[in-house]
Structures are given as structure tokens and as C-alpha cells.
Write a protein that holds these residues in place. Structure first.
Motif, PDB file in Angstrom:
ATOM      1  N   ARG A  18     -29.311 141.579 -58.174  1.00 21.49           N
ATOM      2  CA  ARG A  18     -28.243 140.577 -58.079  1.00 21.49           C
ATOM      3  C   ARG A  18     -26.884 141.255 -57.923  1.00 21.49           C
ATOM      4  O   ARG A  18     -26.080 140.878 -57.051  1.00 21.49           O
ATOM      5  N   GLN A  19     -26.605 142.245 -58.735  1.00 23.28           N
ATOM      6  CA  GLN A  19     -25.348 142.969 -58.645  1.00 23.28           C
ATOM      7  C   GLN A  19     -25.247 143.743 -57.328  1.00 23.28           C
ATOM      8  O   GLN A  19     -24.157 143.887 -56.763  1.00 23.28           O
ATOM      9  N   ALA A  20     -26.377 144.226 -56.835  1.00 18.58           N
ATOM     10  CA  ALA A  20     -26.384 144.955 -55.559  1.00 18.58           C
ATOM     11  C   ALA A  20     -26.015 144.037 -54.403  1.00 18.58           C
ATOM     12  O   ALA A  20     -25.269 144.425 -53.494  1.00 18.58           O
ATOM     13  N   ILE A  21     -26.513 142.806 -54.410  1.00 17.77           N
ATOM     14  CA  ILE A  21     -26.192 141.850 -53.347  1.00 17.77           C
ATOM     15  C   ILE A  21     -24.701 141.526 -53.361  1.00 17.77           C
ATOM     16  O   ILE A  21     -24.042 141.481 -52.311  1.00 17.77           O
ATOM     17  N   LEU A  22     -24.140 141.306 -54.551  1.00 18.09           N
ATOM     18  CA  LEU A  22     -22.714 141.002 -54.653  1.00 18.09           C
ATOM     19  C   LEU A  22     -21.871 142.200 -54.203  1.00 18.09           C
ATOM     20  O   LEU A  22     -20.843 142.025 -53.541  1.00 18.09           O
ATOM     21  N   ALA A  23     -22.307 143.413 -54.552  1.00 14.84           N
ATOM     22  CA  ALA A  23     -21.560 144.607 -54.137  1.00 14.84           C
ATOM     23  C   ALA A  23     -21.635 144.809 -52.628  1.00 14.84           C
ATOM     24  O   ALA A  23     -20.645 145.164 -51.982  1.00 14.84           O
ATOM     25  N   MET A  29     -17.674 138.632 -46.305  1.00 15.20           N
ATOM     26  CA  MET A  29     -17.837 137.222 -46.619  1.00 15.20           C
ATOM     27  C   MET A  29     -17.432 136.275 -45.494  1.00 15.20           C
ATOM     28  O   MET A  29     -17.602 135.060 -45.615  1.00 15.20           O
ATOM     29  N   LYS A  30     -16.915 136.791 -44.404  1.00 14.93           N
ATOM     30  CA  LYS A  30     -16.631 135.924 -43.261  1.00 14.93           C
ATOM     31  C   LYS A  30     -17.890 135.630 -42.449  1.00 14.93           C
ATOM     32  O   LYS A  30     -17.890 134.750 -41.589  1.00 14.93           O
ATOM     33  N   ARG A  31     -18.957 136.383 -42.707  1.00 11.22           N
ATOM     34  CA  ARG A  31     -20.215 136.141 -41.985  1.00 11.22           C
ATOM     35  C   ARG A  31     -20.960 134.976 -42.633  1.00 11.22           C
ATOM     36  O   ARG A  31     -21.095 134.899 -43.859  1.00 11.22           O
ATOM     37  N   LYS A  32     -21.446 134.095 -41.796  1.00 10.11           N
ATOM     38  CA  LYS A  32     -22.122 132.900 -42.305  1.00 10.11           C
ATOM     39  C   LYS A  32     -23.376 133.251 -43.098  1.00 10.11           C
ATOM     40  O   LYS A  32     -23.636 132.686 -44.175  1.00 10.11           O
ATOM     41  N   LYS A  33     -24.171 134.189 -42.596  1.00 10.52           N
ATOM     42  CA  LYS A  33     -25.415 134.565 -43.271  1.00 10.52           C
ATOM     43  C   LYS A  33     -25.126 135.184 -44.638  1.00 10.52           C
ATOM     44  O   LYS A  33     -25.838 134.902 -45.622  1.00 10.52           O
ATOM     45  N   VAL A  34     -24.085 136.003 -44.729  1.00 11.53           N
ATOM     46  CA  VAL A  34     -23.742 136.634 -46.004  1.00 11.53           C
ATOM     47  C   VAL A  34     -23.304 135.577 -47.005  1.00 11.53           C
ATOM     48  O   VAL A  34     -23.677 135.624 -48.184  1.00 11.53           O
ATOM     49  N   ARG A  35     -22.528 134.596 -46.561  1.00  8.92           N
ATOM     50  CA  ARG A  35     -22.096 133.527 -47.462  1.00  8.92           C
ATOM     51  C   ARG A  35     -23.288 132.747 -48.004  1.00  8.92           C
ATOM     52  O   ARG A  35     -23.349 132.405 -49.185  1.00  8.92           O
ATOM     53  N   VAL A  41     -27.507 133.544 -54.659  1.00 10.07           N
ATOM     54  CA  VAL A  41     -27.733 134.925 -55.045  1.00 10.07           C
ATOM     55  C   VAL A  41     -28.896 135.068 -56.022  1.00 10.07           C
ATOM     56  O   VAL A  41     -29.635 136.069 -55.971  1.00 10.07           O
ATOM     57  N   ASP A  42     -29.118 134.099 -56.884  1.00 10.82           N
ATOM     58  CA  ASP A  42     -30.199 134.222 -57.869  1.00 10.82           C
ATOM     59  C   ASP A  42     -31.570 134.241 -57.182  1.00 10.82           C
ATOM     60  O   ASP A  42     -32.448 135.035 -57.542  1.00 10.82           O
ATOM     61  N   TRP A  43     -31.738 133.356 -56.194  1.00 11.76           N
ATOM     62  CA  TRP A  43     -33.027 133.324 -55.470  1.00 11.76           C
ATOM     63  C   TRP A  43     -33.227 134.612 -54.685  1.00 11.76           C
ATOM     64  O   TRP A  43     -34.312 135.199 -54.692  1.00 11.76           O
ATOM     65  N   SER A 371     -10.291 125.919 -50.911  1.00 11.44           N
ATOM     66  CA  SER A 371     -10.124 127.350 -50.686  1.00 11.44           C
ATOM     67  C   SER A 371     -11.404 128.045 -51.028  1.00 11.44           C
ATOM     68  O   SER A 371     -11.637 128.391 -52.202  1.00 11.44           O
ATOM     69  N   PRO A 372     -12.338 128.191 -50.066  1.00 12.78           N
ATOM     70  CA  PRO A 372     -13.594 128.853 -50.364  1.00 12.78           C
ATOM     71  C   PRO A 372     -13.385 130.299 -50.756  1.00 12.78           C
ATOM     72  O   PRO A 372     -12.398 130.919 -50.333  1.00 12.78           O
ATOM     73  N   PRO A 373     -14.260 130.850 -51.568  1.00 15.23           N
ATOM     74  CA  PRO A 373     -14.071 132.214 -52.086  1.00 15.23           C
ATOM     75  C   PRO A 373     -14.107 133.275 -51.029  1.00 15.23           C
ATOM     76  O   PRO A 373     -13.596 134.364 -51.231  1.00 15.23           O
ATOM     77  N   TRP A 374     -14.696 133.001 -49.833  1.00 16.94           N
ATOM     78  CA  TRP A 374     -14.824 134.054 -48.840  1.00 16.94           C
ATOM     79  C   TRP A 374     -13.588 134.195 -47.955  1.00 16.94           C
ATOM     80  O   TRP A 374     -13.490 135.117 -47.187  1.00 16.94           O
ATOM     81  N   VAL A 375     -12.625 133.250 -48.045  1.00 12.10           N
ATOM     82  CA  VAL A 375     -11.463 133.287 -47.157  1.00 12.10           C
ATOM     83  C   VAL A 375     -10.637 134.543 -47.396  1.00 12.10           C
ATOM     84  O   VAL A 375     -10.175 135.199 -46.496  1.00 12.10           O
ATOM     85  N   CYS A 376     -10.445 134.896 -48.668  1.00 18.15           N
ATOM     86  CA  CYS A 376      -9.648 136.077 -49.007  1.00 18.15           C
ATOM     87  C   CYS A 376     -10.498 137.299 -49.288  1.00 18.15           C
ATOM     88  O   CYS A 376     -10.031 138.252 -49.870  1.00 18.15           O
ATOM     89  N   GLY A 377     -11.784 137.235 -48.934  1.00 18.53           N
ATOM     90  CA  GLY A 377     -12.637 138.406 -49.076  1.00 18.53           C
ATOM     91  C   GLY A 377     -13.166 138.620 -50.451  1.00 18.53           C
ATOM     92  O   GLY A 377     -13.572 139.717 -50.802  1.00 18.53           O
ATOM     93  N   THR A 378     -13.167 137.585 -51.321  1.00 20.53           N
ATOM     94  CA  THR A 378     -13.710 137.725 -52.659  1.00 20.53           C
ATOM     95  C   THR A 378     -14.850 136.743 -52.831  1.00 20.53           C
ATOM     96  O   THR A 378     -14.922 135.722 -52.150  1.00 20.53           O
ATOM     97  N   ALA A 379     -15.748 137.044 -53.739  1.00 19.53           N
ATOM     98  CA  ALA A 379     -16.894 136.180 -53.961  1.00 19.53           C
ATOM     99  C   ALA A 379     -17.072 135.956 -55.445  1.00 19.53           C
ATOM    100  O   ALA A 379     -16.857 136.846 -56.246  1.00 19.53           O
ATOM    101  N   THR A 380     -17.482 134.766 -55.789  1.00 21.14           N
ATOM    102  CA  THR A 380     -17.797 134.455 -57.174  1.00 21.14           C
ATOM    103  C   THR A 380     -19.268 134.363 -57.331  1.00 21.14           C
ATOM    104  O   THR A 380     -19.990 133.842 -56.466  1.00 21.14           O
ATOM    105  N   ALA A 381     -19.762 134.903 -58.419  1.00 21.89           N
ATOM    106  CA  ALA A 381     -21.208 134.930 -58.625  1.00 21.89           C
ATOM    107  C   ALA A 381     -21.730 133.530 -58.866  1.00 21.89           C
ATOM    108  O   ALA A 381     -21.069 132.709 -59.469  1.00 21.89           O
TER     109      ALA A 381
END
Length: 381
Positions: A18-23, A29-35, A41-43, A371-381
Motif C-alpha cells: 500500500r505504501q509502495a503504491i502511494l510512493a 497523479m495527472k494520469r487517469k489510470k494512476v488516479r 489503493v486498498d484493493w 479541488s481533487p487531490p491530484w491537481v496539485c500533485g498530492t494524494a490522500t490515502a
């Protein structure tokens, strides 16, 4: 040497995945598949853990040729897919990195966070500025096509001298064998494996050859000393050791007298051209190629500002980035002629406005603004 075990369970654990995917998603995060993967992330963490256990986490690389830096050197990148390849690589390195870093030479740079160009420059300046007695002669050498020339068998043998967990080694071997020759430029695992592979060379230079000043940036080596005969012996000893590792040095390896800053007198010797800067005994300057690029950008910015025209974001950001090297070098003439005439506040305002524009909230289908989390390049778990 005490070998390390019990790594496999830590690598394939769901929390590590899980931590590896977030890292791995940082900056992507601008890529649709990554979002989509981060939102679930849990699945995907459970799925990645299962793939690692089944050794089913590799897919064919995408090859891309790029021109690297100002030199325009052609490099062939092997780009892995984000999922599961890159995420699996991060899962491996999250466990292996502390092990590799523990035995790492302090002045080994480039492959580890926090040890970049500035750290390498500090290592060289310890002697070129502070203790010039041991900076009279310099040996400079580079390994030919380092990443593609790393032999798989010797790398695996080195790993087995450090790690005894057979299942963890099986995962690492799979990544190494995913490329037919050497280690691929583009894998997250490659810089760490390269760093680990060169650690015996670092200790050979320091502990057996007793070189006082030795700094390595990836596969570029700089060594200085006060005795020409001793440094020549060091140069050929390192060449022989590298050949014993299954690699070869470039033909431009050299031993030369380091130029001394004698305030306008005769300047015998040469500067040490290393990591974008040139080091002499008592001074540090910017590499000529970088200085010319900085001067070109400065003239362009000054021309636009005098005419009252807007400065493009890329030009402003590039100039601010290139001007950073002036803080760490003795380039007062360059600073007065090409940095001080520029209105730096205006350039920073351009960069600030562009950063705000990229982080503007966007509207969704229902008409509300979010304001989705991926707009500024950050992600929330």
C-alpha cells in the motif's frame, strides 16, 4: 559479514504494498489510470501482494531514447508500466534501501536521496578549498556504459553475500533478469542496485589504496592526492579492480595537475570538471557549458524585461534554476553581469502565478467546484 534474512514477509505485506503504491504515484497523479489505482489503493495493495507472491509483477518495457542534459548525450530508457511493475519495484526498495544505505560510503552520491550534486561538491571542496595540500594531483575516471555493463552473475553473487532470504532473492533476481544485459535505466531499483554493486570498489579505494579525497557520483570517480607516483598507481589499481568486476573504464581516464588560484599569475594545470562545476585549488567555478546556457537565458530575459514584454514561465523557471549554482561558486563576474541586472522578483512572480493557475479548483458534472487531490500533485490515502 552477517547476512540479513526475514525480508520476504516484509516485502509482500499488504501494508508495504500500500505504501509502495502511494510512493510510486507521486508526481504521476495527472494520469487517469494512476488516479484510479490510488482511489482504490486498498484493493490494489492486496492484489500487488498476491502478484509478488506468485512472481507475476513484470511486463515488457517501453523503450525511449532521450537527449540527456546540456551535453545531448543519447540514453536509452527502459520504462516499466506503473502497475504492477513500478509499484513492485517500490515495494522491494522500501525494504532493501535501509540495508544498502547502511554500508554505503559517505561520499557516494547521485543514487540516494539527500546526496545530490551539492553533497558531491562539498566532498571535493573539503580538499580543493580547505585542505589544498592533498589536492595537488587529481585522478578522474568513469566506467564505460555502467548500467548496461553490470554483469548479472556478479551482482547476484554480491547480493547473496549480503542477503540470505532465498524468497526475497528470488524477487530481486526476477527484476535483474527482466533486462537481458546489465540493469535498465528507468527502473526505480536500478540506482540502488548500482550503488550496492559499487560499494566494494569504494572500500577498496579508501581502505586498501588509502586515498584521502575520494568522491563518487554514480560511476564518475574523482580522487586527489599530493604525490603523482602514488596517484598514478591508484589509477591503474582502480582500472584493474573495475575490470575484475566485469566492467571497463572509459578511455579518457586521466591524471593531471590541479590548477591553483594564484591571483593573476601563471595558471599551470587544469580544473577538475565534475558534476557541472570546475574545481581548482582555492576556488570553484561553473562549467563552461552551463555558464553559456545561463548567459543566453539572462540576455533573453533582460531583453524581454526592457521591452516590457511578459517572460514565459519555462524561461523564468529555467533561469532561476540555473542561477542557483552561483550561490555555491566563486563566479562574481558572472553574477554581476548576468544575474544582478535581471528583475528576479518579476520572474518569481511569473512562477508563482503559474503555480497558482495549475492548482485552480475545477468543476465537476454536478456544477459544484471541487479541488481533487491530484491537481496539485498530492494524494490522500
Amino acid at each position: 559479514m552477517k547476512r540479513i534474512g526475514y525480508l520476504y514477509d516484509r516485502i509482500v505485506s499488504v501494508e508495504n504494498c500500500r505504501q509502495a503504491i502511494l510512493a510510486a504515484s507521486k508526481g504521476k497523479m495527472k494520469r487517469k489510470k494512476v488516479r484510479e489505482i490510488v482511489e482504490n489503493v486498498d484493493w490494489y495493495a492486496i492484489d500487488l501482494s498476491a502478484r509478488l507472491q506468485k512472481l507475476d509483477f513484470l511486463s515488457p518495457y517501453t523503450t525511449r531514447v532521450i537527449s540527456d542534459g546540456l551535453s545531448g548525450k543519447k540514453r536509452e530508457l527502459q520504462i516499466p508500466h506503473f502497475y504492477p511493475d513500478q509499484c513492485a519495484h517500490h515495494a522491494l526498495i522500501r525494504v532493501l534501501a535501509p540495508i544498502f544505505a547502511k554500508s554505503m560510503y559517505y561520499w557516494s552520491c547521485a543514487n540516494v536521496p539527500g546526496k545530490g550534486i551539492d553533497h558531491a561538491c562539498k566532498g571535493v571542496e573539503r580538499y580543493t578549498k580547505k585542505n589544498t595540500r592533498y589536492a595537488k594531483y587529481c585522478v578522474k575516471l568513469d566506467i564505460r556504459k555502467f548500467y548496461p555493463s553490470v554483469p548479472h552473475d556478479k551482482l547476484k553473487a554480491s547480493l547473496r553475500r549480503k542477503i540470505k532470504d532465498k524468497r526475497a532473492l528470488e524477487l530481486i533476481d526476477l527484476v535483474i533478469d527482466s533486462h537481458p544485459q546489465g540493469i535498465p535505466i528507468g527502473n526505480y531499483t536500478s540506482p540502488w542496485l548500482a550503488e550496492f554493486f559499487l560499494q566494494p570498489l569504494d572500500y577498496y579505494i579508501k581502505q586498501e589504496l588509502h586515498v584521502k579525497c575520494f568522491v563518487r557520483y554514480a560511476d564518475d570517480h574523482v580522487m586527489t592526492g599530493n604525490n603523482k607516483k602514488v596517484m598514478r598507481k591508484v589509477m591503474y589499481s582502480v582500472k584493474e579492480y573495475v575490470e575484475g568486476m566485469g566492467m571497463a573504464l572509459k578511455d579518457n581516464y586521466q591524471l593531471f595537475l590541479v590548477q591553483k588560484d594564484n591571483k593573476g599569475g601563471s595558471k599551470r594545470g587544469r580544473k577538475i570538471d565534475f558534476v557541472g562545476r570546475c574545481f581548482g585549488r582555492g576556488f570553484t567555478t561553473v562549467r563552461k557549458r552551463r555558464a553559456l546556457a545561463f548567459m543566453r537565458d539572462s540576455r533573453h530575459v533582460q531583453k524581454l524585461q526592457k521591452q516590457g514584454l511578459p517572460v514565459p514561465y519555462k524561461l523564468a523557471a529555467g533561469f532561476i534554476s540555473r542561477s542557483a549554482c552561483l550561490k555555491h561558486t566563486d563566479s562574481m563576474g558572472l553574477r554581476k553581469a548576468y544575474y544582478e541586472p535581471v528583475n528576479i522578483k518579476k520572474l518569481k512572480e511569473v512562477i508563482r502565478n503559474e503555480s497558482k493557475r495549475q492548482c485552480v479548483p475545477r468543476g465537476n458534472d454536478s456544477g459544484t467546484v471541487q479541488s481533487p487531490p491530484w491537481v496539485c500533485g498530492t494524494a490522500t490515502a
